[in-house]
Scaffold this motif. Sequence first.
Motif, PDB file in Angstrom:
ATOM      1  N   VAL A  54      41.161  44.853  46.110  1.00 53.77           N
ATOM      2  CA  VAL A  54      39.985  44.014  46.381  1.00 53.77           C
ATOM      3  C   VAL A  54      40.124  42.743  45.549  1.00 53.77           C
ATOM      4  O   VAL A  54      40.521  42.796  44.379  1.00 53.77           O
ATOM      5  CB  VAL A  54      38.662  44.725  46.029  1.00 53.77           C
ATOM      6  CG1 VAL A  54      37.478  43.762  46.159  1.00 53.77           C
ATOM      7  CG2 VAL A  54      38.443  45.947  46.916  1.00 53.77           C
ATOM      8  N   ILE A  56      37.781  39.333  44.497  1.00 57.54           N
ATOM      9  CA  ILE A  56      36.556  38.535  44.573  1.00 57.54           C
ATOM     10  C   ILE A  56      36.985  37.074  44.537  1.00 57.54           C
ATOM     11  O   ILE A  56      37.563  36.598  43.563  1.00 57.54           O
ATOM     12  CB  ILE A  56      35.586  38.868  43.434  1.00 57.54           C
ATOM     13  CG1 ILE A  56      35.155  40.339  43.530  1.00 57.54           C
ATOM     14  CG2 ILE A  56      34.364  37.956  43.482  1.00 57.54           C
ATOM     15  CD1 ILE A  56      34.184  40.784  42.453  1.00 57.54           C
ATOM     16  N   SER A  60      33.735  32.068  45.317  1.00 62.71           N
ATOM     17  CA  SER A  60      32.424  32.665  45.074  1.00 62.71           C
ATOM     18  C   SER A  60      31.623  31.780  44.119  1.00 62.71           C
ATOM     19  O   SER A  60      32.164  30.870  43.479  1.00 62.71           O
ATOM     20  CB  SER A  60      32.586  34.060  44.466  1.00 62.71           C
ATOM     21  OG  SER A  60      33.281  34.927  45.340  1.00 62.71           O
ATOM     22  N   VAL A 175      33.467  48.042  49.100  1.00 64.91           N
ATOM     23  CA  VAL A 175      33.169  46.999  50.083  1.00 64.91           C
ATOM     24  C   VAL A 175      31.893  47.332  50.849  1.00 64.91           C
ATOM     25  O   VAL A 175      31.036  46.464  51.069  1.00 64.91           O
ATOM     26  CB  VAL A 175      34.359  46.809  51.040  1.00 64.91           C
ATOM     27  CG1 VAL A 175      33.982  45.893  52.199  1.00 64.91           C
ATOM     28  CG2 VAL A 175      35.560  46.246  50.286  1.00 64.91           C
ATOM     29  N   LEU A 179      28.633  44.638  50.778  1.00 65.11           N
ATOM     30  CA  LEU A 179      28.333  43.767  51.912  1.00 65.11           C
ATOM     31  C   LEU A 179      26.837  43.515  52.078  1.00 65.11           C
ATOM     32  O   LEU A 179      26.013  44.399  51.859  1.00 65.11           O
ATOM     33  CB  LEU A 179      28.890  44.373  53.202  1.00 65.11           C
ATOM     34  CG  LEU A 179      30.390  44.198  53.436  1.00 65.11           C
ATOM     35  CD1 LEU A 179      30.811  44.950  54.691  1.00 65.11           C
ATOM     36  CD2 LEU A 179      30.761  42.728  53.539  1.00 65.11           C
ATOM     37  N   THR A 191      27.138  38.870  50.083  1.00 63.83           N
ATOM     38  CA  THR A 191      28.580  39.127  50.061  1.00 63.83           C
ATOM     39  C   THR A 191      29.131  39.274  51.470  1.00 63.83           C
ATOM     40  O   THR A 191      28.577  40.011  52.286  1.00 63.83           O
ATOM     41  CB  THR A 191      28.886  40.411  49.261  1.00 63.83           C
ATOM     42  OG1 THR A 191      28.382  40.273  47.934  1.00 63.83           O
ATOM     43  CG2 THR A 191      30.384  40.671  49.205  1.00 63.83           C
ATOM     44  N   THR A 192      30.219  38.567  51.740  1.00 62.40           N
ATOM     45  CA  THR A 192      30.953  38.718  52.996  1.00 62.40           C
ATOM     46  C   THR A 192      32.354  39.222  52.677  1.00 62.40           C
ATOM     47  O   THR A 192      32.837  39.093  51.542  1.00 62.40           O
ATOM     48  CB  THR A 192      31.042  37.393  53.760  1.00 62.40           C
ATOM     49  OG1 THR A 192      31.731  36.424  52.945  1.00 62.40           O
ATOM     50  CG2 THR A 192      29.656  36.865  54.102  1.00 62.40           C
ATOM     51  N   ALA A 193      33.020  39.798  53.682  1.00 64.05           N
ATOM     52  CA  ALA A 193      34.331  40.406  53.456  1.00 64.05           C
ATOM     53  C   ALA A 193      35.314  40.019  54.546  1.00 64.05           C
ATOM     54  O   ALA A 193      34.940  39.817  55.701  1.00 64.05           O
ATOM     55  CB  ALA A 193      34.205  41.925  53.397  1.00 64.05           C
ATOM     56  N   THR A 218      40.952  43.659  50.616  1.00 59.92           N
ATOM     57  CA  THR A 218      39.707  43.059  51.098  1.00 59.92           C
ATOM     58  C   THR A 218      39.290  41.925  50.172  1.00 59.92           C
ATOM     59  O   THR A 218      39.191  42.104  48.956  1.00 59.92           O
ATOM     60  CB  THR A 218      38.582  44.099  51.195  1.00 59.92           C
ATOM     61  OG1 THR A 218      38.986  45.142  52.086  1.00 59.92           O
ATOM     62  CG2 THR A 218      37.309  43.456  51.731  1.00 59.92           C
ATOM     63  N   LEU A 220      36.422  39.494  49.036  1.00 59.52           N
ATOM     64  CA  LEU A 220      34.967  39.351  49.010  1.00 59.52           C
ATOM     65  C   LEU A 220      34.601  37.946  48.551  1.00 59.52           C
ATOM     66  O   LEU A 220      35.147  37.457  47.554  1.00 59.52           O
ATOM     67  CB  LEU A 220      34.333  40.363  48.057  1.00 59.52           C
ATOM     68  CG  LEU A 220      34.564  41.848  48.336  1.00 59.52           C
ATOM     69  CD1 LEU A 220      33.854  42.688  47.280  1.00 59.52           C
ATOM     70  CD2 LEU A 220      34.087  42.226  49.730  1.00 59.52           C
ATOM     71  N   VAL A 222      31.306  36.047  47.249  1.00 59.15           N
ATOM     72  CA  VAL A 222      29.985  36.406  46.738  1.00 59.15           C
ATOM     73  C   VAL A 222      29.214  35.129  46.409  1.00 59.15           C
ATOM     74  O   VAL A 222      29.669  34.312  45.598  1.00 59.15           O
ATOM     75  CB  VAL A 222      30.101  37.288  45.484  1.00 59.15           C
ATOM     76  CG1 VAL A 222      28.716  37.742  45.027  1.00 59.15           C
ATOM     77  CG2 VAL A 222      31.014  38.483  45.738  1.00 59.15           C
TER      78      VAL A 222
END
Length: 225
Positions: A54, A56, A60, A175, A179, A191-193, A218, A220, A222
């Motif tokens: 993952v 971030i 963001s 995740v 979301l 939050t989008t992924a 993934t 993210l 934020v």
Amino acid sequence: MHAVRSLSLAFLAVATYVSAGPLAKRAVAYYDPNDNGGSMLTNAGNGLGEPLNVIISGLSSPDVLTYDGSINYARAIGFSTECLGIHLGGPQSANLGDGNGWVNQTVEIREDYGDASVGTCLESAAGGDHFRIFVQNGTEADSGALFLAVSYEEDASEDHDIEPDGYDIGRDDLVSWALGTTSYGGVTYSTTAENITGLLSAGSSGINHDISIDGIVTLLTVTIQ
């Protein structure tokens, strides 16, 4: 084992939190560590590693990418710092291709079972999701992105080994909890992924505990509301 996460510790007190101050926003989501001598696997100390599954995004909100801000965000999505501040086991390191070389994890975060104050004590005993944070901030690739090594571990009776398929399970749990809109400590997040392929190879080559992964990372993004 996986069903134990449904337990609630709502009767316990919830910790408060003050976020860190703002920083300048970066202009890129992340840099691929593989492009500059880094790796998308941590160094677990045994010649193997855990997947950084993952990210971030560096795009963001800047506060999310600070130390305090990342912990507050973690609390907004069902995680918190370790039980009573006690860390069991050695830290892992990662080389994010940013010129800093191999750097130990910034912090390890555990599932809090509904209570950000002491809920991680249950995770330490019963197992659950946890993740390590590494920051891409060296002069050669300063995205500010947070790279997370997320996994689902078994309970103490199994010596906290990673559950079969535990890397993909941990990523998907985090995740799904992140979301949409979440909040903690007076801060609200959106939050989008996006799933990314090509950063990690599918399979078990080089993976700690010989656990296969699907190769998906993934990303993210934020945003503080």
